[in-house]
Design an enzyme around this catalytic site. Sequence first.
Site, PDB file in Angstrom:
ATOM      1  CD  GLU A   1      48.755  28.587  41.719  1.00 38.64           C
ATOM      2  OE1 GLU A   1      47.868  28.699  40.838  1.00 38.64           O
ATOM      3  OE2 GLU A   1      48.881  27.549  42.396  1.00 38.64           O
TER       4      GLU A   1
ATOM      5  CG  ASP B   1      52.494  27.724  46.874  1.00 37.30           C
ATOM      6  OD1 ASP B   1      52.907  28.048  45.745  1.00 37.30           O
ATOM      7  OD2 ASP B   1      51.321  27.887  47.241  1.00 37.30           O
TER       8      ASP B   1
END
Length: 380
Positions: free
Chosen positions: A135, A71
Site C-alpha cells: 500500500e 507494509d
Amino acid sequence: MTIDPVDLTAALIRCPSVTPLEAGALVLLEDTLSKAGFSCTRVDRNGTPNLFARWGDKGADKSLGFNGHTDVVPIGDEKAWTKDPFGGVIEDGILWGRGATDMKSGVAAFVAAAVDFVTQTPPKGAIIIAITGDEEGDAHDGTVALLDWMDNNDERMTDCLVGEPTCPEVMGEMMKIGRRGSITGVFTAQGQQGHVAYPHRAKNPIPALARLIDQLSTHALDEGTEHFDPSTLAVTTFDTGNAATNVIPSICNATVNIRFNDAHTAVELAKWMAAKAAKVSEETGVDITLETKTSGDSFLTPPESFVDLLSKAVEAETGMVPVLSTSGGTSDARFVKNHCPVVEFGLVGKTMHQVDERVPVDQIHTLKNIYSRLIRDYFA
C-alpha cells in the site's frame, strides 16, 4: 479463542516489513487466522506479498470485508528514534514502532475482532480479510492483485471496511466515506540553447513554462461539492538543471499534482492541462509536452446503510458522532470502490510516517471494540 489486539500489533511491528518486504507479517496473520478456521490463500504477484482469508461460505449473501496493509514506510534516521522502531515496545501505556499507527494496529484490531466473533458467535455469512504488502509503494500488485484474484475466483465482498487512520485528533471523530482523486502532470518545455548575450538566437523555455504554470496554479478548479472541499492544484517542481549563468537552457521541466473532487475526472483534467499547454506553446513557439499519471479518480460511498452502521458503532464505543469526511490523500479504498461499497475508519493518525510513530494502547482496544460492534451489527 480471544486475541489481544495490542499483543498482535506489537508482534506485527516486530516484523520489519518496509515496502515491499513481507518480513513475516503475513505469515503471522495467516497462522493466526488459519487457527481460527479462516481459509487462507497467498495472492503474491510480481514479488508483492498479499493475503486473502475468508471465514464462511464463498458467495454468502452477507460477506463483510476488511482491507488493510502490513507494509510500512522506511524509518528514516534510526538514531532519531526514542525506541527501537521495530521493537514493538510498550511503555507507560504507549506502543512504539513503525506501523503502530499506519496501520498494523488497524489490521490487528480487525483480525482480533473477527476471530473472537467467528469462534464465539459464528455468523450467517462470511468475513473476508484482504491484506497487502504494497500500500505504501506503487500499489500495482497489492490490493489490485487481491481484487483481480477475487474476481477470477468468484470471491465477493458485499461491503468493505478499510482500517486506515482517519481521526485527526480524537478517537472517533472522523470516518472517510470517499476520497479525492489524484493526477500528476509532468511538463517538459523544449526550447533552443544559446548564449544569454544573444537571446534572439535562442528560444528560452523558462518564461513559456512559467507562464503555463502560473495559469494552472492561479485557476480555481471549482468551489467544492456537497461532500468534497474545493479541488487543489499544487506545483511540486520547476527545474532546468542549468548551473551556468551565461547559458539559456534548452529544456525546462515542471510537475503539478491535482487533488480533485467529484466535479472532475482524471481524463477531463488531463485534457484541460494539455489544452493549456498547447495554447502557451502556440503563443511562445516553445514546444511543451505533458505526461500524466493518475493514482485514482474521486469516489463517494453514499451515507446510507453501511456508513450508518459504522457511524453508530463508533458513537456507541466513543460517544462521538464521526464526521463523514472525504479529506486527505489517497488510500487503497480507491481500488475497493470498484468492487463494493467501502468506508474507512481507524486510529488517530498524528504520528504516522513520523520518527517515534506510536499509539496509546487504549486506542487499539477501543478500535477492536468498534470493529467488534460493527461485525455483530452487520450480521444481526
